[in-house]
Enzyme design. Sequence first.
Site, PDB file in Angstrom:
ATOM      1  CB  THR B  94      -0.871   0.072   1.270  1.00  0.00           C
ATOM      2  OG1 THR B  94      -1.646  -1.092   1.360  1.00  0.00           O
ATOM      3  CG2 THR B  94      -1.781   1.279   1.238  1.00  0.00           C
ATOM      4  CB  THR B 169       0.404  -2.893   7.101  1.00  0.00           C
ATOM      5  OG1 THR B 169      -0.858  -3.126   6.485  1.00  0.00           O
ATOM      6  CG2 THR B 169       0.827  -1.468   6.912  1.00  0.00           C
ATOM      7  CG  ASP B 170      -2.163  -7.518   5.151  1.00  0.00           C
ATOM      8  OD1 ASP B 170      -2.569  -6.486   5.715  1.00  0.00           O
ATOM      9  OD2 ASP B 170      -2.807  -8.112   4.277  1.00  0.00           O
ATOM     10  CE  LYS B 248      -2.989  -4.549   9.049  1.00  0.00           C
ATOM     11  NZ  LYS B 248      -2.904  -4.602   7.570  1.00  0.00           N
TER      12      LYS B 248
END
Lengths: 436, 436
Positions: B94, B169-170, B248
Amino acid sequence: MYSEEIEDLLRKSKVKVGDFVAIEKNGNTMEGTIMPNTGDPGILVVKLTSGYNMGLTSDIKIKKLDKEMKKKKPFKYEHDKSKKTILILHTGGTIASKIHYETGAVHPALTPADIVSSIPQLGDLVNVKAEVVSQIWSDDIKSDHWMLYAKKMAEEHSRYDGIILTMGTDTIHYTSAALALMLHNIPKPVLVVGAQRSSDRGSSDATMNLVCAAQFIINGGFAGVGVCMHENMNDDYCLIHPGLHVRKMHTSRRDSFRSIDKMPIARVNMEGHIEYIEKIQQGKTFRPTIVFDNRVALVKLYPGFDYKQLEYYEQNGYRGVILEGTGLGQAPINSVDEFTKDHKKLLDAMRRMSKKMIVAMTSQCIYGKVNMNVYSTGRLILDAGVVPVSMTPETALVKLGWSLGQEKDLERAKKLFLEDVAGEFVDRVDPRAFLN
Amino acid sequence: MYSEEIEDLLRKSKVKVGDFVAIEKNGNTMEGTIMPNTGDPGILVVKLTSGYNMGLTSDIKIKKLDKEMKKKKPFKYEHDKSKKTILILHTGGTIASKIHYETGAVHPALTPADIVSSIPQLGDLVNVKAEVVSQIWSDDIKSDHWMLYAKKMAEEHSRYDGIILTMGTDTIHYTSAALALMLHNIPKPVLVVGAQRSSDRGSSDATMNLVCAAQFIINGGFAGVGVCMHENMNDDYCLIHPGLHVRKMHTSRRDSFRSIDKMPIARVNMEGHIEYIEKIQQGKTFRPTIVFDNRVALVKLYPGFDYKQLEYYEQNGYRGVILEGTGLGQAPINSVDEFTKDHKKLLDAMRRMSKKMIVAMTSQCIYGKVNMNVYSTGRLILDAGVVPVSMTPETALVKLGWSLGQEKDLERAKKLFLEDVAGEFVDRVDPRAFLN
């Protein structure tokens, strides 16, 4: 092993782990059994005759007693017509554990009569009918037990003002989700209650959780399935969590249960003070659906996840798999990098399996909705037939087995699975509920 | 679909999703592409020429432009001797996504030069060397990539004041754990930085996360591996999380990354104000160990878990399995109830497998230590050879593959796995870090 200071005290007092002793602290005397150390080595843990552990520092006097752990009088139940009546179903777990002498660990063996007699506040508040429905660790509780408990509750709820199910804490949230679905629209309050081990503080949270649950049942005007556990470490309030949106978030804290993406229903204290936070709406038609298909699994995805793991479910007659994906509901399906050899094979497996069973996507983030429309990988997974469900992976697993239990036909089961039956889908994430 | 109000505005302006338009709001004009709705239907999302999304309400004027999305000038790098120099390694995700026109979703394609030219604050602060090391979604990043990134960092760190790795980010926390182990004692700061989708707010958190990371690198006096992400929803501070203790915790919030059982290392803002919270001690001997054995898996346990699932790992040459148990590290091994048919078979499988591979226990609670000595079931699992590890399941998986990558001999690998190499074991849970 205890600290040198504690070991010294034991030596000087001529007692050892397992001995039944009298302990004097600040002029008060207690009796109990010396437990082995499992936490802070500077805290001596004593299992009191009430069944609960107390943590003590070395400023005490210890005297060995020659008798065994006192046998308690059997609980004598006296019905008081002026009070409401609750049914306590006891399943096993910490909340009713007593010492397992051989190993020094705890093992479930206490009867509900023991619980009630050791918590006089409960007897003061309500009439109690207690029943042992299983003697089992929460980890061993599975769909058969959920159905047993639900059946019992469906049959008996009309005779009581509410029901408490006591169980070990580890899998409370799986059980509460199952009960909330199986007993959707039950017109009475059903609260699942546990106790965390609290040897660090030397006290038990069982009393407060049970009394708060009883208070909420008799004064809350609530109907439906909730979980009643400590709100914080202060021993002042309990929270009533919605049965479909709750999770154990800490291995040992008494306040480890948290509402996920929804606010708790209410806070309640032992005096019966109740603050509603977020009411749950129930319908009027109570039609218990006490079914479950065990051919379901929960599979966590991770970097480098070997797609062949999924083939087990394909080959062994499973009817549904909940994937615990990353982020918004992603999976390592689409490497565009030279390093990945099994290009798209996970996606192929998802596509193949989605034709034979229900494959659904949740997120290992725990909090937040799944949204597979944002990224191209998510869209590919959607296109392969995987269905996104915004609920905890644990609730999703229970919903899947429950849906498949009702419908032999896969398409009809899928329709039911994707339908919001009892508010299990998180339509709007409450930002206040994040890490709270 | 957008709300009726927004759809009306689009219709009246004679534009549709995908069109390149000029937008006038409060006298200011911007250019960008109209994006499909994926969040709040009342917010029109426009992808600006800078690459970032902006959310707009209906009080704007829209005019279709006949040209394509403007091509930006290539970033011109000018070295300034008075400034420190950082290396930005770009992996995809992203943070550097741009619109994927066909699907309306985002797809990683932006070069690091684009990032730097679109974030002038970064250029003002430091000299930047940027390099694309992969073009990949974070979900597809696995051990091969971790090793590629670590190798690059091991080779080049001495030429820079610090390194930023940008990624989706995952799976940041898996990558940060791998880098922290492979590059233990690296004498420079290495920060993994991502950006959450933020179409709800119409702004991107990429700028702030990158600038805060650069500030911490040049002003923090830090060495080691951390993760730099938003502290809260206020866009004021970022947190530097320890690479081995971070996760996360929300699918979409910009503040979704949280330190688990440890406090964050520091908070930092874009102006370079730094507050240290919990310093990490590193040793002086930097000896990169860039290895990984992929024959490891992460398996989540749940009520009714079918023990046969574990046999896949036995039969397919796996060398290690991380179990994500319940509570303190429990599993449904020991039902004493009439309902359970497969009595002790899960325990048998654990015992058999523990002789051939490393089987380790973590907890799905996420927070808190594992302690298998408390309950008799935990003791039985310990006795079967399963080893408890108090770290997140994700860090445990990475540690397992890394340990097995170093040692062909199982016993030696196990010894390394159970040794605290880089502070990965949670020795003392920080109560302040619970749900914070």
